[in-house]
Design a protein around this motif. Structure first.
Motif, PDB file in Angstrom:
ATOM      1  N   ILE A 138       1.023  -1.290   0.293  1.00 51.27           N
ATOM      2  CA  ILE A 138      -0.322  -0.105   0.024  1.00 51.27           C
ATOM      3  C   ILE A 138       0.917   1.192  -0.178  1.00 51.27           C
ATOM      4  O   ILE A 138       1.668   1.892   0.859  1.00 51.27           O
ATOM      5  N   ASP A 139       0.537   1.933  -1.252  1.00 54.89           N
ATOM      6  CA  ASP A 139       1.829   3.108  -1.341  1.00 54.89           C
ATOM      7  C   ASP A 139       1.135   4.257   0.187  1.00 54.89           C
ATOM      8  O   ASP A 139       0.192   4.817   0.205  1.00 54.89           O
ATOM      9  N   ASP A 140       2.147   5.493  -0.376  1.00 50.29           N
ATOM     10  CA  ASP A 140       1.654   6.594   0.795  1.00 50.29           C
ATOM     11  C   ASP A 140       0.102   7.058   0.685  1.00 50.29           C
ATOM     12  O   ASP A 140      -0.674   7.494   0.977  1.00 50.29           O
ATOM     13  N   ALA A 141      -0.021   7.465  -0.841  1.00 53.46           N
ATOM     14  CA  ALA A 141      -1.707   8.487  -1.367  1.00 53.46           C
ATOM     15  C   ALA A 141      -2.668   7.038  -1.116  1.00 53.46           C
ATOM     16  O   ALA A 141      -3.337   7.897  -0.505  1.00 53.46           O
ATOM     17  N   THR A 142      -2.310   6.288  -1.169  1.00 56.52           N
ATOM     18  CA  THR A 142      -3.464   4.851  -0.759  1.00 56.52           C
ATOM     19  C   THR A 142      -3.787   5.212   0.238  1.00 56.52           C
ATOM     20  O   THR A 142      -5.063   5.369   0.803  1.00 56.52           O
ATOM     21  N   ALA A 143      -2.882   5.000   0.985  1.00 57.96           N
ATOM     22  CA  ALA A 143      -2.845   4.844   2.972  1.00 57.96           C
ATOM     23  C   ALA A 143      -3.488   6.189   3.132  1.00 57.96           C
ATOM     24  O   ALA A 143      -4.515   6.221   4.275  1.00 57.96           O
ATOM     25  N   ALA A 144      -2.999   7.103   2.576  1.00 61.41           N
ATOM     26  CA  ALA A 144      -3.549   8.269   3.647  1.00 61.41           C
ATOM     27  C   ALA A 144      -5.009   9.258   3.068  1.00 61.41           C
ATOM     28  O   ALA A 144      -5.952   9.602   3.573  1.00 61.41           O
ATOM     29  N   SER A 145      -5.680   8.207   2.291  1.00 60.86           N
ATOM     30  CA  SER A 145      -6.653   8.213   1.668  1.00 60.86           C
ATOM     31  C   SER A 145      -7.966   7.593   2.564  1.00 60.86           C
ATOM     32  O   SER A 145      -8.666   7.631   2.490  1.00 60.86           O
ATOM     33  N   LEU A 146      -7.157   6.591   3.101  1.00 60.98           N
ATOM     34  CA  LEU A 146      -7.882   5.687   4.365  1.00 60.98           C
ATOM     35  C   LEU A 146      -8.114   6.407   5.397  1.00 60.98           C
ATOM     36  O   LEU A 146      -9.440   6.001   6.722  1.00 60.98           O
ATOM     37  N   GLY A 147      -7.477   7.749   6.197  1.00 62.05           N
ATOM     38  CA  GLY A 147      -7.339   7.959   7.198  1.00 62.05           C
ATOM     39  C   GLY A 147      -8.310   8.283   7.612  1.00 62.05           C
ATOM     40  O   GLY A 147      -8.984   8.397   9.206  1.00 62.05           O
ATOM     41  N   CYS A 148      -9.810   9.826   6.543  1.00 58.05           N
ATOM     42  CA  CYS A 148     -10.584   9.498   6.816  1.00 58.05           C
ATOM     43  C   CYS A 148     -11.696   9.312   6.824  1.00 58.05           C
ATOM     44  O   CYS A 148     -12.709   8.867   7.122  1.00 58.05           O
ATOM     45  N   ARG A 149     -11.745   9.253   5.467  1.00 62.73           N
ATOM     46  CA  ARG A 149     -12.960   9.538   4.668  1.00 62.73           C
ATOM     47  C   ARG A 149     -13.045   7.700   4.257  1.00 62.73           C
ATOM     48  O   ARG A 149     -14.312   6.894   5.061  1.00 62.73           O
ATOM     49  N   PHE A 150     -12.428   6.987   4.026  1.00 60.40           N
ATOM     50  CA  PHE A 150     -12.323   6.032   4.150  1.00 60.40           C
ATOM     51  C   PHE A 150     -12.404   4.912   5.125  1.00 60.40           C
ATOM     52  O   PHE A 150     -13.254   3.857   5.947  1.00 60.40           O
ATOM     53  N   ALA A 151     -11.622   5.336   6.229  1.00 55.74           N
ATOM     54  CA  ALA A 151     -12.018   4.398   7.751  1.00 55.74           C
ATOM     55  C   ALA A 151     -12.944   4.838   8.700  1.00 55.74           C
ATOM     56  O   ALA A 151     -13.658   3.448   8.977  1.00 55.74           O
ATOM     57  N   THR A 152     -13.876   6.042   8.115  1.00 58.10           N
ATOM     58  CA  THR A 152     -14.408   6.300   8.251  1.00 58.10           C
ATOM     59  C   THR A 152     -15.882   5.249   7.725  1.00 58.10           C
ATOM     60  O   THR A 152     -16.893   4.903   8.868  1.00 58.10           O
ATOM     61  N   SER A 153     -15.966   5.514   6.883  1.00 55.67           N
ATOM     62  CA  SER A 153     -17.150   4.550   5.890  1.00 55.67           C
ATOM     63  C   SER A 153     -16.930   3.472   6.158  1.00 55.67           C
ATOM     64  O   SER A 153     -17.754   2.666   6.663  1.00 55.67           O
ATOM     65  N   PHE A 154     -15.612   2.636   6.306  1.00 54.80           N
ATOM     66  CA  PHE A 154     -15.852   1.220   7.068  1.00 54.80           C
ATOM     67  C   PHE A 154     -16.538   0.811   8.102  1.00 54.80           C
ATOM     68  O   PHE A 154     -16.921  -0.002   8.447  1.00 54.80           O
TER      69      PHE A 154
END
Length: 346
Positions: A138-154
């Protein structure tokens, strides 16, 4: 370090050279590899978040490499690639001890309670409780995209709404949060419906797995459109935007005993929305908030990424510089461009 900085709400941020941060006893300093632009950052810049004290450096979705650690840090070392939930717990209170760091009363939020990641370096406190090791895949850009939107949605889709195979999931708003929710619901075997005003966002929703889409500007009644598609109403409905209209519709379009999850922030003049309370009572609807996700739950999400069940990198539409992020931040409330912007050049 170079950082985005503002000393007044609604005033254009500047790019400045600021002192490098130092780690606390239990904290670390991370060299930021990537950091996402989020509507929450716009709310903060507008003055909607009472945690922000001026002057301020925003940014809360981040990934990078540890360059310094405090003496009390035991689980992480210099050189580790990490990310962090945007809501981080203190590790000592009753909520943290119960595993619910996302509602810690002493929470640490980079970009809100403290200076954030729109900078070359960011300091993160309570490191052992909150940091997450990143897999090499998992590269940095993908990991950064997880931090709020994706993780909160999960957390919203998997944990709060308890979404299961065959459930109908209505997602109101197909920005970064909504598209993440659609992708996650689909990975869990549910039938997702994307709802938005923009056709390009609805097209992206279909690419993320939505089995149906509704243009809210082209139908007479969004609620009736959802009921028709689902033959009686959604089992789960998500307000991924945070607006009185989408909040109302998300609750109203539920079938009996359905679950509404509010992800989109309701701040400022939208803080007290009208809801159909008679239906909530009579149909035994369940209403949940969703505020980030605990670090210990990242393992399940990251496993679904590394095995290819979810591909959040598909949501990254733009990789931009820190300088380009200034106008992008200021127009986040009116931007119609689909997908996520991630700062990757400092």
């Amino acid at each position: 370090m170079k950082a985005m900085f503002y000393d007044a709400f609604e005033k254009a941020p500047e790019i400045r050279n600021l002192p490098d941060p130092e780690p606390t006893f239990g904290g670390v300093v991370i060299k930021v590899g990537a950091t996402g632009l989020c509507r929450s950052d716009w709310h903060g810049w507008m003055g909607h978040d009472p945690d922000i004290r001026l002057p301020h450096v925003p940014g809360h979705e981040l990934a990078g490499k540890i360059v310094a650690t405090g003496k009390g840090v035991m689980r992480f070392k210099v050189g580790d690639r990490v990310t962090v939930p945007f809501v981080s717990g203190c590790g000592h209170c009753a909520e943290c001890h119960s595993g619910n760091q996302q509602v810690c009363p002493n929470q640490f939020q980079p970009g809100f309670t403290h200076w954030g990641s729109f900078a070359e370096y960011v300091a993160i406190d309570y490191a052992d409780t909150n940091l997450v090791h990143l897999p090499d895949e998992i590269d940095d850009a993908t990991a950064a995209s997880l931090g709020c939107r994706f993780a909160t949605s999960f957390r919203a889709v998997a944990d709060q709404a308890r979404t299961g195979p065959g459930d109908w999931v209505a997602v109101h708003g197909c920005g970064g949060v909504g598209l993440s929710a659609i992708m996650i619901a689909t990975a869990l075997g549910a039938n997702a419906i994307g709802i938005d005003l923009a056709e390009d966002k609805l097209a992206l929703a279909r690419q993320c797995g939505a089995v149906a889409t509704i243009n809210a500007g082209s139908v007479a009644d969004v609620v009736e459109a959802v009921r028709e598609i689902t033959k009686g109403g959604a089992h789960v409905s998500i307000d991924a935007l945070g607006h009185p209209v989408t909040c109302f519709n998300s609750i109203k379009n539920l079938r009996r005993r359905g679950r509404h999850v509010q992800i989109g922030l309701m701040l400022g003049e939208h803080a007290t929305p009208k809801i159909p309370m008679a239906q909530v009572i009579g149909h035994e609807l369940q209403i949940y908030g969703s505020h980030g996700m605990q670090a210990w739950r990242y393992d399940a999400m990251l496993a679904m990424l590394t095995t290819g069940k979810m591909k959040p990198q598909q949501l990254i539409a733009r990789r931009i510089s820190l300088e380009a992020a200034v106008p992008a931040l200021m127009t986040l409330d009116t931007s119609e461009t689909p997908g996520i912007s991630v700062i990757t050049a400092f």
